[in-house]
Design a protein around this motif. Structure first.
Motif, PDB file in Angstrom:
ATOM      1  N   GLN A  76     -10.160 -42.237  29.597  1.00 31.52           N
ATOM      2  CA  GLN A  76      -9.596 -40.902  29.809  1.00 31.52           C
ATOM      3  C   GLN A  76      -8.924 -40.401  28.527  1.00 31.52           C
ATOM      4  O   GLN A  76      -8.238 -41.164  27.836  1.00 31.52           O
ATOM      5  N   TYR A  77      -9.145 -39.113  28.257  1.00 27.95           N
ATOM      6  CA  TYR A  77      -8.609 -38.501  27.043  1.00 27.95           C
ATOM      7  C   TYR A  77      -7.878 -37.183  27.314  1.00 27.95           C
ATOM      8  O   TYR A  77      -7.441 -36.528  26.368  1.00 27.95           O
ATOM      9  N   PHE A  78      -7.705 -36.822  28.564  1.00 20.58           N
ATOM     10  CA  PHE A  78      -7.240 -35.482  28.895  1.00 20.58           C
ATOM     11  C   PHE A  78      -6.362 -35.523  30.133  1.00 20.58           C
ATOM     12  O   PHE A  78      -6.634 -36.271  31.076  1.00 20.58           O
ATOM     13  N   VAL A  79      -5.291 -34.714  30.118  1.00 22.78           N
ATOM     14  CA  VAL A  79      -4.441 -34.543  31.299  1.00 22.78           C
ATOM     15  C   VAL A  79      -4.629 -33.111  31.801  1.00 22.78           C
ATOM     16  O   VAL A  79      -4.207 -32.159  31.144  1.00 22.78           O
ATOM     17  N   PRO A  80      -5.284 -32.921  32.943  1.00 20.39           N
ATOM     18  CA  PRO A  80      -5.481 -31.557  33.471  1.00 20.39           C
ATOM     19  C   PRO A  80      -4.190 -31.036  34.101  1.00 20.39           C
ATOM     20  O   PRO A  80      -3.461 -31.793  34.745  1.00 20.39           O
ATOM     21  N   THR A  81      -3.922 -29.768  33.895  1.00 24.31           N
ATOM     22  CA  THR A  81      -2.700 -29.195  34.476  1.00 24.31           C
ATOM     23  C   THR A  81      -2.997 -28.042  35.424  1.00 24.31           C
ATOM     24  O   THR A  81      -2.478 -28.004  36.534  1.00 24.31           O
ATOM     25  N   THR A  82      -3.830 -27.079  35.007  1.00 21.37           N
ATOM     26  CA  THR A  82      -4.135 -25.945  35.877  1.00 21.37           C
ATOM     27  C   THR A  82      -5.604 -25.551  35.745  1.00 21.37           C
ATOM     28  O   THR A  82      -6.280 -25.917  34.786  1.00 21.37           O
ATOM     29  N   TYR A  83      -6.060 -24.775  36.711  1.00 21.75           N
ATOM     30  CA  TYR A  83      -7.401 -24.201  36.651  1.00 21.75           C
ATOM     31  C   TYR A  83      -7.386 -22.863  37.372  1.00 21.75           C
ATOM     32  O   TYR A  83      -6.450 -22.552  38.122  1.00 21.75           O
ATOM     33  N   GLY A  84      -8.407 -22.056  37.128  1.00 21.54           N
ATOM     34  CA  GLY A  84      -8.493 -20.755  37.781  1.00 21.54           C
ATOM     35  C   GLY A  84      -9.900 -20.204  37.698  1.00 21.54           C
ATOM     36  O   GLY A  84     -10.618 -20.453  36.725  1.00 21.54           O
ATOM     37  N   PRO A  85     -10.335 -19.477  38.716  1.00 27.54           N
ATOM     38  CA  PRO A  85     -11.716 -18.995  38.761  1.00 27.54           C
ATOM     39  C   PRO A  85     -11.943 -17.698  37.999  1.00 27.54           C
ATOM     40  O   PRO A  85     -11.025 -16.904  37.785  1.00 27.54           O
ATOM     41  N   TRP A  86     -13.190 -17.492  37.616  1.00 26.14           N
ATOM     42  CA  TRP A  86     -13.682 -16.197  37.150  1.00 26.14           C
ATOM     43  C   TRP A  86     -14.350 -15.507  38.327  1.00 26.14           C
ATOM     44  O   TRP A  86     -15.025 -16.147  39.135  1.00 26.14           O
ATOM     45  N   ALA A  87     -14.138 -14.213  38.422  1.00 28.91           N
ATOM     46  CA  ALA A  87     -14.741 -13.418  39.487  1.00 28.91           C
ATOM     47  C   ALA A  87     -14.686 -11.956  39.056  1.00 28.91           C
ATOM     48  O   ALA A  87     -14.553 -11.668  37.866  1.00 28.91           O
ATOM     49  N   VAL A  88     -14.778 -11.036  40.003  1.00 26.67           N
ATOM     50  CA  VAL A  88     -14.674  -9.608  39.702  1.00 26.67           C
ATOM     51  C   VAL A  88     -13.353  -9.122  40.296  1.00 26.67           C
ATOM     52  O   VAL A  88     -13.189  -9.075  41.522  1.00 26.67           O
ATOM     53  N   PHE A  89     -12.405  -8.761  39.427  1.00 26.62           N
ATOM     54  CA  PHE A  89     -11.049  -8.423  39.850  1.00 26.62           C
ATOM     55  C   PHE A  89     -10.837  -6.911  39.904  1.00 26.62           C
ATOM     56  O   PHE A  89     -11.460  -6.151  39.147  1.00 26.62           O
ATOM     57  N   TYR A  90      -9.921  -6.496  40.790  1.00 25.20           N
ATOM     58  CA  TYR A  90      -9.640  -5.067  40.961  1.00 25.20           C
ATOM     59  C   TYR A  90      -8.262  -4.897  41.601  1.00 25.20           C
ATOM     60  O   TYR A  90      -7.638  -5.872  42.032  1.00 25.20           O
ATOM     61  N   ARG A  91      -7.805  -3.625  41.673  1.00 23.86           N
ATOM     62  CA  ARG A  91      -6.545  -3.322  42.349  1.00 23.86           C
ATOM     63  C   ARG A  91      -6.823  -2.893  43.779  1.00 23.86           C
ATOM     64  O   ARG A  91      -7.596  -1.960  44.031  1.00 23.86           O
ATOM     65  N   LYS A  92      -6.175  -3.570  44.727  1.00 19.36           N
ATOM     66  CA  LYS A  92      -6.376  -3.251  46.141  1.00 19.36           C
ATOM     67  C   LYS A  92      -6.064  -1.781  46.437  1.00 19.36           C
ATOM     68  O   LYS A  92      -6.821  -1.101  47.141  1.00 19.36           O
ATOM     69  N   SER A  93      -4.930  -1.300  45.932  1.00 16.10           N
ATOM     70  CA  SER A  93      -4.495   0.060  46.283  1.00 16.10           C
ATOM     71  C   SER A  93      -5.485   1.114  45.814  1.00 16.10           C
ATOM     72  O   SER A  93      -5.743   2.089  46.521  1.00 16.10           O
ATOM     73  N   LEU A  94      -6.070   0.917  44.626  1.00 13.72           N
ATOM     74  CA  LEU A  94      -7.068   1.871  44.138  1.00 13.72           C
ATOM     75  C   LEU A  94      -8.284   1.887  45.051  1.00 13.72           C
ATOM     76  O   LEU A  94      -8.792   2.957  45.424  1.00 13.72           O
ATOM     77  N   TRP A  95      -8.735   0.706  45.436  1.00 10.49           N
ATOM     78  CA  TRP A  95      -9.927   0.629  46.282  1.00 10.49           C
ATOM     79  C   TRP A  95      -9.651   1.211  47.672  1.00 10.49           C
ATOM     80  O   TRP A  95     -10.531   1.837  48.269  1.00 10.49           O
ATOM     81  N   GLN A  96      -8.442   1.003  48.156  1.00 12.39           N
ATOM     82  CA  GLN A  96      -8.090   1.593  49.457  1.00 12.39           C
ATOM     83  C   GLN A  96      -8.059   3.118  49.373  1.00 12.39           C
ATOM     84  O   GLN A  96      -8.536   3.809  50.274  1.00 12.39           O
ATOM     85  N   GLU A  97      -7.505   3.625  48.275  1.00 10.91           N
ATOM     86  CA  GLU A  97      -7.447   5.078  48.084  1.00 10.91           C
ATOM     87  C   GLU A  97      -8.848   5.688  48.037  1.00 10.91           C
ATOM     88  O   GLU A  97      -9.082   6.785  48.573  1.00 10.91           O
ATOM     89  N   ARG A  98      -9.770   4.984  47.406  1.00 11.52           N
ATOM     90  CA  ARG A  98     -11.122   5.512  47.199  1.00 11.52           C
ATOM     91  C   ARG A  98     -12.107   5.104  48.290  1.00 11.52           C
ATOM     92  O   ARG A  98     -13.234   5.593  48.327  1.00 11.52           O
ATOM     93  N   GLY A  99     -11.699   4.169  49.129  1.00 16.49           N
ATOM     94  CA  GLY A  99     -12.593   3.720  50.184  1.00 16.49           C
ATOM     95  C   GLY A  99     -13.691   2.787  49.713  1.00 16.49           C
ATOM     96  O   GLY A  99     -14.743   2.684  50.354  1.00 16.49           O
ATOM     97  N   TYR A 100     -13.468   2.083  48.602  1.00 14.15           N
ATOM     98  CA  TYR A 100     -14.478   1.166  48.077  1.00 14.15           C
ATOM     99  C   TYR A 100     -14.512  -0.133  48.884  1.00 14.15           C
ATOM    100  O   TYR A 100     -13.483  -0.598  49.375  1.00 14.15           O
TER     101      TYR A 100
END
Length: 446
Positions: free
Chosen positions: A164-188
């Motif tokens: 072993q050569y590495f200590v993992p600490t965090t991870y996070g996904p890639w996806a398609v991000f957006y603002r909920k409120s904008l989409w609610q306003e526009r009905g997307y």
């Protein structure tokens, strides 16, 4: 939040099986190094101060080379260092370098005068430097922290030699991000196919929005779009084999990826090569852009009050036979350099970084990540963090990211300029793929 019971199973694909098939030579690594004037010297300076001046021992400062350079990551790193000093009774000298500079010049840094401990990435890129003898075996640390990690995380931290050569600490996904409120306003509504996504993007354009926020000034953000398209069109295994040099870039399957991407460019933010990812994310924050293909670290650009207004959807299906169950979820963590000045202190620091307590410090100060340590308390997680954890847990296959799933010299010297060239001129796909393949052969066979 309890860790999903399926996470160990689904994280089992974190390191491609093909990652260890290519012998790494110091000569080929040197040939692929970036030698931009001034940058290697800047990185080498990281390790000049502090330390106890020996090959391993005793008191004195532990130097920590960090690419946590943006505002939120830097705040988080400072909190981590303070907690480590208190809990492990060590003194840490933090040397922070711009994220992209650090990443693109890591070869020169590790062969110069590196810090005792340095931030880095799991998987192929970790294995590359371990195989060069440019990182220290920390298997003894894993004897202490190993029970807190799934077998998949241990696999992602293991070199070709089984150590072993590495200590993992965090991870996070890639996806398609957006603002909920904008989409609610526009009905997307979140699309489930690429055609639906293009229809939605066209509607956003008509509504006066930039459909797809996009930036590639740093060279790496565009890699995420390529990865998503390649996994959706050709499947996870083809993608990781392509990254490992085992598939041809002139294959019609690869050309189809670029051709599909070309169809998205008119819906993407223009002049992307002059824009940082943070600047592009501002459009999501300010509701002038509709969505963005990016990692969960986009939440770093939002005020605390707006954290609950961030949402995402999986990059949509293109081919029903391939599906959309492959997810990109890079793992971040730390390694120890080949000959640390303060080896005892470095090991103490790594023990803390791999602890459940550090997982809480990191994910509290930076709510864009998920703690890799299974024993870290998750009761403080935001709704976004909970959704990200579930999203990764339910993936069938998980990639790390283009510049982590392939050789660092190939990623930096070939793929960054190639993708930027495509963005500028998307009409010569045949020529582009031929150039990439010729350079790939030279690098992977040296």
């Amino acid at each position: 939040m309890n860790r999903p019971s399926t996470e160990s199973e689904y994280l089992a694909g974190l390191v491609p099986a093909s990652a260890g098939r290519h012998g790494f030579s110091r000569r080929s690594m040197l040939r692929g190094s970036l030698l931009a004037a001034g940058l290697p010297a800047l990185l080498a300076a990281c390790g000049d101060g502090g330390g106890s001046g020996g090959g391993g021992g005793g008191g004195g400062e532990v130097t920590l080379g960090s690419n946590f350079s943006d505002e939120v990551p830097l705040k988080t790193m400072n909190a981590m260092v303070a907690a480590a000093e208190e809990q492990q009774d060590i003194s840490v000298k933090l040397n922070t370098i711009d994220h992209t500079t650090f990443q693109n010049n890591i070869n020169n840094y590790l062969q110069g005068s590196p810090d005792d401990v340095f931030s880095w990435f799991a998987g192929y890129r970790m294995q590359f430097f371990a195989a060069q003898g440019l990182a220290s075996d920390i298997s003894d640390i894993w004897e202490t922290i190993g029970s807190d990690y799934t077998e998949a995380f241990k696999k992602a931290s293991t070199g070709e030699d089984g150590k072993q050569y590495f200590v993992p600490t965090t991870y996070g996904p890639w996806a398609v991000f957006y603002r909920k409120s904008l989409w609610q306003e526009r009905g997307y509504q979140a699309p489930e196919t690429l055609d639906e996504m293009k229809t939605l993007a066209t509607q956003m354009q008509q509504d006066g929005l930039v459909p797809l926020a996009f930036a590639d000034k740093e060279g790496w953000p565009a890699m995420g779009t390529f990865d998503q398209l390649n996994m959706r069109l050709n499947g996870y295994q083809f993608h990781v084999d392509l990254m490992a040099g085992e598939e041809s870039w002139t294959d019609p399957k690869v050309k189809n990826v670029f051709d599909t991407w070309r169809g998205l460019l008119p819906l993407s933010q223009s002049d992307s090569l002059g824009r940082t990812w943070q600047e592009a994310a501002t459009g999501i924050v300010n509701k002038t852009s509709g969505m963005m293909v990016i990692g969960s670290f986009i939440s770093q650009q939002f005020d605390e009050a707006d954290q609950d207004d961030i949402d995402f959807f999986n990059f949509p299906e293109i081919d029903p036979a391939i599906g959309a169950d492959a997810v990109e979820a890079p793992i971040d963590g730390f390694m120890m350099s080949e000959r640390p000045r303060n080896e005892d202190g470095a090991r103490e620091l790594l023990l803390y970084l791999g602890s459940p307590e550090n997982g809480v410090v990191q994910t509290t100060n930076d709510p864009s990540g998920i703690a890799a340590n299974t024993e870290s308390d998750r009761s403080h997680y935001t709704e976004l963090q909970k959704k990200c954890a579930d999203f990764v847990a339910n993936a069938k296959s998980i990639s790390q990211f283009m510049d982590r799933d392939t050789r660092p010299d190939f990623a930096s010297t070939v793929m960054i300029p190639s993708l930027q060239s495509f963005i500028q001129n998307p009409n010569d796909i045949d020529g582009l793929c031929t150039q990439i393949e010729n350079q790939k052969k030279s690098i992977f066979t040296s």
